[in-house]
Enzyme design. Structure first.
Site, PDB file in Angstrom:
ATOM      1  N   GLU A  39       0.807  -1.230   0.000  1.00 56.78           N
ATOM      2  CA  GLU A  39       0.000   0.000   0.000  1.00 56.78           C
ATOM      3  C   GLU A  39       0.834   1.272   0.000  1.00 56.78           C
ATOM      4  O   GLU A  39       0.302   2.370   0.104  1.00 56.78           O
ATOM      5  CB  GLU A  39      -0.901   0.018   1.249  1.00 56.78           C
ATOM      6  CG  GLU A  39      -1.961  -1.063   1.237  1.00 56.78           C
ATOM      7  CD  GLU A  39      -2.855  -1.019   2.468  1.00 56.78           C
ATOM      8  OE1 GLU A  39      -2.615  -0.192   3.375  1.00 56.78           O
ATOM      9  OE2 GLU A  39      -3.801  -1.825   2.512  1.00 56.78           O
ATOM     10  N   ASP A  71     -18.472   2.813  12.633  1.00 55.21           N
ATOM     11  CA  ASP A  71     -17.073   2.671  12.202  1.00 55.21           C
ATOM     12  C   ASP A  71     -16.693   3.748  11.191  1.00 55.21           C
ATOM     13  O   ASP A  71     -15.946   3.517  10.254  1.00 55.21           O
ATOM     14  CB  ASP A  71     -16.825   1.261  11.609  1.00 55.21           C
ATOM     15  CG  ASP A  71     -15.350   0.989  11.288  1.00 55.21           C
ATOM     16  OD1 ASP A  71     -14.480   1.647  11.892  1.00 55.21           O
ATOM     17  OD2 ASP A  71     -15.090   0.139  10.421  1.00 55.21           O
ATOM     18  N   CYS A 110     -12.595 -15.777  12.145  1.00 51.88           N
ATOM     19  CA  CYS A 110     -11.772 -16.143  10.986  1.00 51.88           C
ATOM     20  C   CYS A 110     -12.076 -15.339   9.719  1.00 51.88           C
ATOM     21  O   CYS A 110     -11.212 -15.165   8.855  1.00 51.88           O
ATOM     22  CB  CYS A 110     -11.956 -17.624  10.646  1.00 51.88           C
ATOM     23  SG  CYS A 110     -12.009 -18.718  12.076  1.00 51.88           S
ATOM     24  N   ASN A 124     -12.674   5.511  14.471  1.00 49.47           N
ATOM     25  CA  ASN A 124     -13.993   5.162  15.001  1.00 49.47           C
ATOM     26  C   ASN A 124     -13.943   4.801  16.479  1.00 49.47           C
ATOM     27  O   ASN A 124     -12.880   4.624  17.058  1.00 49.47           O
ATOM     28  CB  ASN A 124     -14.558   3.977  14.218  1.00 49.47           C
ATOM     29  CG  ASN A 124     -13.634   2.770  14.265  1.00 49.47           C
ATOM     30  OD1 ASN A 124     -12.665   2.690  13.528  1.00 49.47           O
ATOM     31  ND2 ASN A 124     -13.926   1.836  15.160  1.00 49.47           N
ATOM     32  N   ALA A 148      -8.620  -0.313  16.810  1.00 52.95           N
ATOM     33  CA  ALA A 148      -9.884   0.016  17.483  1.00 52.95           C
ATOM     34  C   ALA A 148     -10.873  -1.159  17.497  1.00 52.95           C
ATOM     35  O   ALA A 148     -11.625  -1.323  18.451  1.00 52.95           O
ATOM     36  CB  ALA A 148     -10.536   1.239  16.835  1.00 52.95           C
TER      37      ALA A 148
END
Ligand code: CA
Length: 747
Positions: free
Chosen positions: A113, A350, A661, A305, A227
């Site tokens: 990224e 969120d 998961c 958030n 968070a």
């Protein structure tokens, strides 16, 4: 197709793409180990050319970055972080001749990224696992690599893969935040470590660092994430020379029985009422944007958030819960607050405000203003006055259903009561992936336009069963603690399929003052890469389908494209060396499978699923003739399964799978291409399933053990659910059943 079938296809698409996410990933078959390091002897043989030499980068040089357009000196190119390059060699007319100059395989199939920094012929960037590279920007020759050796099991603590968004380069040093929460200073010439500090206040909590540090005035600034697991947010300034801590600003109040760390916490605490938020950490992490403003010596931090997501737990007495979802201006020297603007008071969805902030001087209502621009998750585009935080504009840039509008008198959003999900689950736009997320936008001030990788991507929000039944939410260490029902989310999707908004992705040329699109291009997948624009009249973006595209900035028409065969999240950058303009991008999506499980129409399949997630650095120039290997389509056949479990066990497994998961391995066990797809485990892997899941047999490769939060019975039931899903999808693919069974929960 009968209607039910097509709606189920839509359901699967959405289930696959659901934003939310997860804990560890079970690395089973598809993991590449770290990069193969070149043999040093071999390297010296090839290095016959003169290596580039790094000049001295100080505050003045970054402040005047506009005077050296060939370089990319800081995260968003300059302190203003507009990501709009003045370079014009690659332009609408010449773009036809753009080709690959060279590329570098990064030896990873995890997400990349980073925004590279390019200075004096050297490119500095990070790959997966917080590894730092310095390479010759003209040839791709590796000058050095630094591996912070993040332990594999730390991957479990990251919501969104083992990613890193880049480094800062300053006064002969390179600064990186490692996934496990260290801030490390490296010698820019050699890559040797100079110092490192532990930035984490509480090692019992799941903190991670994925953001790029920022530098100014002799300090390095860094925040963190976590968070969803339950942490308390803060940002810290360190002395760039020594690593000594200079100041720390908390974004949410802590345990009320303890003293306030700084006066702003006393003020913030008054807006948190009656809840036990501190047991969950409260949230408010600063995991992405931190922007330095030389005009005011301010630091703008984007705050995340709430933890948990549901405000009835954090603050049942109401209140805005400062400084969640806020843009906060701090004095860069002292860390004292100058002003704040809260985008989402009492966040319940969120809705982070951590998305990239850009600074600009713009004429607003006939007056030149020094403004700050942000497109946070909540769907409104904010224009604030940097001197005092005054709200100048708040127009929606995507579909917004949680609020009707922002009241410009009060500066507050007006919530839509029809979207209240306290009693009954509701599809809300935007969902937790936001109308825009960390994929960078760019700003062309002259054109009065921002280019936004936007999306309409909903979630069905519902209060968790535990909370509904007992009225309380217990903090469970090592898991997501949101207060939102994820265990039964597949069932909720199925039950509410008729109301489901279709997820869509866009590249938008948006006027932040009028709130109108100059143009908008729909992309067949919603989860696409960051954006670069240039004075050459072009907008560049890599998308989920693996296409790196150049758009005409006036019209949105595609004028050039290159198939990378890999989905992209990172933003392209451009730089110039010896008279040649280059365009560069890191490939490899993820972030991840969490967000991009295997979709079905109408969402198009992303390239990293179709082929593989090839982590590469690609560099283009006019006349470039290099090519990358054309990959074969990956074998995604599912082996036949013996499902030897009761429906009750499979249903129980579905709940725990979705809670623990699915974040990494995908909802309904439909992985997105970079994290192993559990439907395709070999029988050998099946045999050691519990050892992997409970004991962490593969933790070095990123799959930590979960024995601290799930029992052997849980693991066995998860296993049964995985087998049942695999068999259903195998039968569906073989045409032996009309519909795959997505949920085993009857109620
Ligand atoms: Ca979050």
């Amino acid at each position: 197709f009968p209607t039910r079938r097509s709606s189920d296809l839509r359901l699967i698409a959405l289930v696959g793409v659901l934003a939310v996410v997860v804990l560890g990933y079970m690395a089973v078959t598809n993991e590449t180990s770290g990069p193969d390091l070149q043999d040093p002897a071999q390297m010296s043989e090839v290095s016959t050319t003169v290596k580039p030499t790094l000049g001295f980068i100080d505050d003045e040089r970054i402040k005047n970055a506009e005077s050296e357009p060939g370089n990319w000196l800081s995260f968003g190119r300059t302190y203003e972080e507009q990501r709009h390059s003045p370079l014009t060699q690659i332009n609408r007319e010449s773009i036809e001749g753009l080709g690959l100059a060279w590329y570098k395989d990064m030896g990873t199939n995890r997400a990349q990224e980073a925004t590279p920094i390019v200075v004096d012929g050297i490119m500095f960037f990070t790959s997966s696992w917080s590894r730092v590279y310095a390479i010759d920007a003209k040839t791709g020759e590796e000058l050095w690599m630094f591996d912070p050796k993040v332990p594999g099991e730390v991957a479990r603590k990251a919501c969104c893969d083992v990613v890193n968004r880049g480094v800062a380069v300053y006064k002969g040093r390179v600064y990186v935040g490692s996934l496990d929460g260290r801030l490390i200073a490296l010698d820019a010439a050699t890559g040797e470590e100079v110092w490192e500090v532990d930035t984490i206040i509480d090692r019992t909590r799941f903190y991670t660092v994925t953001g790029a540090p920022r530098v100014a005035n002799g300090k390095v600034f860094i925040g963190n994430g976590g968070a969803e697991f339950g942490v308390r947010g803060y940002v810290t300034a360190y002395d760039a020379e020594t690593g000594e801590q200079m100041w720390r600003f908390y974004t949410v109040p802590g345990d009320p029985s303890l003293p306030f760390e700084h006066p702003e916490m006393e003020m913030a605490a008054k807006t948190w009422k009656g809840g036990n938020w501190w047991e969950f950490g409260g949230g408010g992490t600063v995991w992405n944007t931190i922007v330095y403003d030389p005009d005011f010596n301010s630091l703008y931090i984007g705050v995340g958030n709430g933890s948990p997501w549901t405000r009835i737990i954090r603050s049942p007495g109401g209140g805005d819960n400062l400084f969640l979802s806020s843009i906060v201006a701090l004095d860069a020297d002292t860390g004292k607050m100058k002003w704040y603007y809260q985008t989402t008071p009492g966040d319940n969805w969120d809705y982070t405000a951590v998305q990239d902030i850009a600074l600009a001087d713009m004429e607003v209502d006939g007056e030149m203003r020094k403004v700050l621009l942000q497109a946070p998750k909540n769907g409104f585009f904010y224009v604030l006055d940097r001197s005092d935080g005054e709200l100048l504009r708040a127009n929606p840039y995507a579909t917004v259903t949680w609020a009707s509008h922002v009241d410009m008198e009060t500066g507050r959003p007006v919530e839509n009561p029809d979207m209240d999900y306290t009693e009954k689950a509701k599809w809300v736009l935007p969902g937790p992936l936001g109308a825009h997320n960390w994929q960078a936008m760019s700003v062309d001030v002259d054109a009065g336009v921002v280019y936004i990788p936007a999306q309409d991507n909903p979630l069905i929000y519902g209060v968790s069963e535990q909370l509904k039944k007992t009225g309380v939410l217990k903090h469970e260490p090592g898991r997501w603690n949101t207060g939102i029902e994820f265990g039964r989310v597949t069932k909720m999707f199925v039950d509410n399929i008729a109301d489901q908004p279709t997820p869509k992705g866009y590249l938008k040329a948006f006027d932040p003052l009028t709130g109108k699109d100059k143009w908008s291009v729909e992309i067949p997948h919603y989860w696409n890469g960051g954006v670069l624009s240039s004075a050459g009249g072009l907008v560049f973006q890599g998308d989920a389908l693996g296409m790196l595209k150049a758009y005409d900035s006036d019209t949105g028409e595609v004028v050039w494209e290159f198939n990378t065969y890999t989905s992209m999240l990172a933003p392209p950058i451009t730089f110039e060396l010896d008279g040649v303009q280059y365009l560069s991008i890191l490939t490899g999506s993820g972030g991840g499978d969490l967000f991009g499980g295997e979709p079905l129409p109408p969402v198009a399949e992303h390239a990293s699923l179709t082929y593989n997630n090839y982590g590469r650095l690609l560099v283009f120039s006019l006349g470039g003739t290099e090519s990358i290997p054309v990959p074969s389509v990956r074998d995604r056949s599912i082996p036949a399964q013996v499902v030897n479990a009761s429906v009750t066990d499979i249903a129980a497994g579905e709940i725990v799978y979705n809670e623990v998961c699915a974040v990494c391995h995908g909802l309904a066990v439909r992985s997105g291409g970079s994290i192993p797809d559990l439907r395709r485990m070999s029988e050998g892997t099946h045999e050691i399933f519990n050892q992997i899941v409970l004991e962490g047999l593969l933790s070095a490769r990123g799959m930590a053990g979960f024995g601290d939060t799930i029992t052997e019975k849980d693991s066995t039931q998860i296993h049964a659910y995985v087998r049942a899903r695999a068999e259903q999808d195998r039968l569906y693919a073989a045409g032996e059943v009309e519909l795959p069974q997505l949920t085993w929960l009857s109620n």
